[in-house]
Design a protein around this motif. Structure first.
Motif, mmCIF file in Angstrom:
data_model
loop_
_atom_site.group_PDB
_atom_site.id
_atom_site.type_symbol
_atom_site.label_atom_id
_atom_site.label_comp_id
_atom_site.label_asym_id
_atom_site.label_seq_id
_atom_site.Cartn_x
_atom_site.Cartn_y
_atom_site.Cartn_z
ATOM 1 N N LEU A 175 -3.734 0.640 2.343
ATOM 2 C CA LEU A 175 -3.128 1.434 3.410
ATOM 3 C C LEU A 175 -2.768 0.546 4.597
ATOM 4 C CD1 LEU A 175 -4.075 4.870 4.784
ATOM 5 C CD2 LEU A 175 -4.211 2.925 6.346
ATOM 6 N N ARG A 176 -3.696 -0.318 5.019
ATOM 7 C CA ARG A 176 -3.413 -1.189 6.160
ATOM 8 C C ARG A 176 -2.243 -2.124 5.869
ATOM 9 N NH1 ARG A 176 -9.169 -0.921 6.571
ATOM 10 N NH2 ARG A 176 -9.389 -2.767 5.237
ATOM 11 N N SER B 71 1.423 -2.174 7.776
ATOM 12 C CA SER B 71 1.897 -3.395 8.424
ATOM 13 C C SER B 71 3.410 -3.547 8.251
ATOM 14 C CB SER B 71 1.168 -4.623 7.864
ATOM 15 O OG SER B 71 1.594 -4.920 6.537
ATOM 16 N N TYR B 72 3.949 -3.019 7.156
ATOM 17 C CA TYR B 72 5.398 -3.069 6.952
ATOM 18 C C TYR B 72 6.123 -2.174 7.955
ATOM 19 C CZ TYR B 72 4.542 -5.402 2.477
ATOM 20 O OH TYR B 72 4.143 -6.282 1.508
ATOM 21 N N LEU B 73 5.407 -1.166 8.473
ATOM 22 C CA LEU B 73 5.999 -0.281 9.472
ATOM 23 C C LEU B 73 5.811 -0.825 10.874
ATOM 24 C CD1 LEU B 73 4.701 3.183 8.159
ATOM 25 C CD2 LEU B 73 6.743 1.933 7.458
ATOM 26 N N LEU C 60 4.253 6.315 0.937
ATOM 27 C CA LEU C 60 4.487 6.883 2.261
ATOM 28 C C LEU C 60 4.425 8.415 2.276
ATOM 29 C CD1 LEU C 60 7.289 4.584 3.772
ATOM 30 C CD2 LEU C 60 4.821 4.526 4.180
ATOM 31 N N PRO C 61 4.997 9.115 1.284
ATOM 32 C CA PRO C 61 4.863 10.580 1.292
ATOM 33 C C PRO C 61 3.412 11.046 1.184
ATOM 34 C CG PRO C 61 6.660 9.915 -0.140
ATOM 35 C CD PRO C 61 5.912 8.665 0.220
ATOM 36 N N PRO D 259 8.401 -2.732 0.331
ATOM 37 C CA PRO D 259 8.316 -2.704 -1.134
ATOM 38 C C PRO D 259 8.373 -1.285 -1.682
ATOM 39 C CG PRO D 259 6.642 -4.155 -0.201
ATOM 40 C CD PRO D 259 7.246 -3.412 0.943
ATOM 41 N N GLU D 260 8.929 -1.146 -2.884
ATOM 42 C CA GLU D 260 9.058 0.173 -3.504
ATOM 43 C C GLU D 260 7.694 0.854 -3.680
ATOM 44 O OE1 GLU D 260 11.562 2.211 -4.427
ATOM 45 O OE2 GLU D 260 12.867 0.848 -3.322
ATOM 46 N N ALA D 261 6.667 0.065 -4.009
ATOM 47 C CA ALA D 261 5.331 0.650 -4.190
ATOM 48 C C ALA D 261 4.832 1.268 -2.892
ATOM 49 C CB ALA D 261 4.356 -0.415 -4.694
#
Length: 251
Positions: A58-59, A63-65, A24-25, A17-19
């Motif tokens: 954060l978790r 999870s998307y990664l 991420l940065p 997701p964009e959010a």
């Protein structure tokens, strides 16, 4: 060295997701600071606090990664730095052109954080003929007449616009026509771009105005709180509690 034109990040990142991408940065910055201090692992709570988000978010983001950490141990800092850098496309070289070398453009050119984050300032471009050839941050400024040639020769896909507002859209149009597909816009104007071109806008005046709004609201809330906390003053006008005459004790 790979360039931004010929290599793209892993396609699976499109499912993030964009959010989450926007956060991420923040995680990478916090993780990089931990890595520089040789911290091997970090808990979700510690990393969330450092990044300014809550740990549950954060978790979910991680999870998307495909990264879930280890119970009782936390996340491996170095692995997360690599994982997030790969998702953001920072494990390769991204040549960038900066158009508009006034005070802001020159400051951006002198920013030392680009190289360490996967970006290479390939060229500095300005419309003023007097600027041509002058070195800024060790890079000679080139005239806008060379824009398309510079983009083609350097395989540029990211452009930074730091021009006055009136020049921003024409510069944007030329960047897009030359093949630039991502633009970071510092000019105080809204750019119109075709589908497939991403624009990120940085407007310092708007950010300051938003901060001013919050400061004004906080000041109003503090004034209301002080008014509510102040003890009510009793009005002493010489009258008794039941009328015009002072209360007296019976003789």
């Amino acid at each position: 060295m790979a360039t931004g034109r010929t290599h793209r990040p892993a396609t699976r990142s499109r499912g993030i997701p964009e959010a989450t991408v926007a956060r991420l940065p923040l995680y990478l910055r916090a993780l990089t600071a931990l890595s520089e201090r040789s911290v091997p692992t970090v808990s979700s709570e510690e990393l969330a606090a450092a990044a300014g988000v809550n740990s549950a978010k954060l978790r979910k983001d991680f999870s998307y990664l495909g990264s879930y950490g280890t119970r009782g141990v936390g996340y491996d800092v170095e692995y997360l730095v690599y994982q997030i850098s790969r998702e953001l496309g920072l494990t390769q070289d991204w040549p960038v052109v900066i158009v508009g070398i006034g005070n802001l453009g020159a400051a951006l050119a002198n920013y030392g954080g680009f190289a360490s984050r996967g970006f290479r300032v390939a060229a500095l471009i300005d419309a003023d003929p007097a600027m041509a050839g002058k070195p800024v941050a060790g890079i000679p400024v080139q005239h806008t007449d060379e824009l398309e040639k510079i983009i083609d020769e350097n395989g540029v896909s990211i452009g930074v616009i730091a021009t006055p507002a009136g020049a921003a859209q024409p510069v944007c149009d030329r960047l897009v026509a030359a093949g630039v597909t991502s633009i970071l816009n510092f000019a105080p104007t809204v750019l119109t771009v075709p589908d497939g071109v991403d624009v990120r806008k940085v407007d310092l005046s708007i950010e300051l105005q938003i901060l001013a709004f919050h400061e004004q609201r906080k000041a109003g809330e503090e004034a209301e709180a002080q008014a509510a906390a102040a003890p009510a003053e009793r009005k002493n006008d010489g009258k008794g509690p039941d009328g015009d005459l002072p209360a007296v004790m019976p003789a």
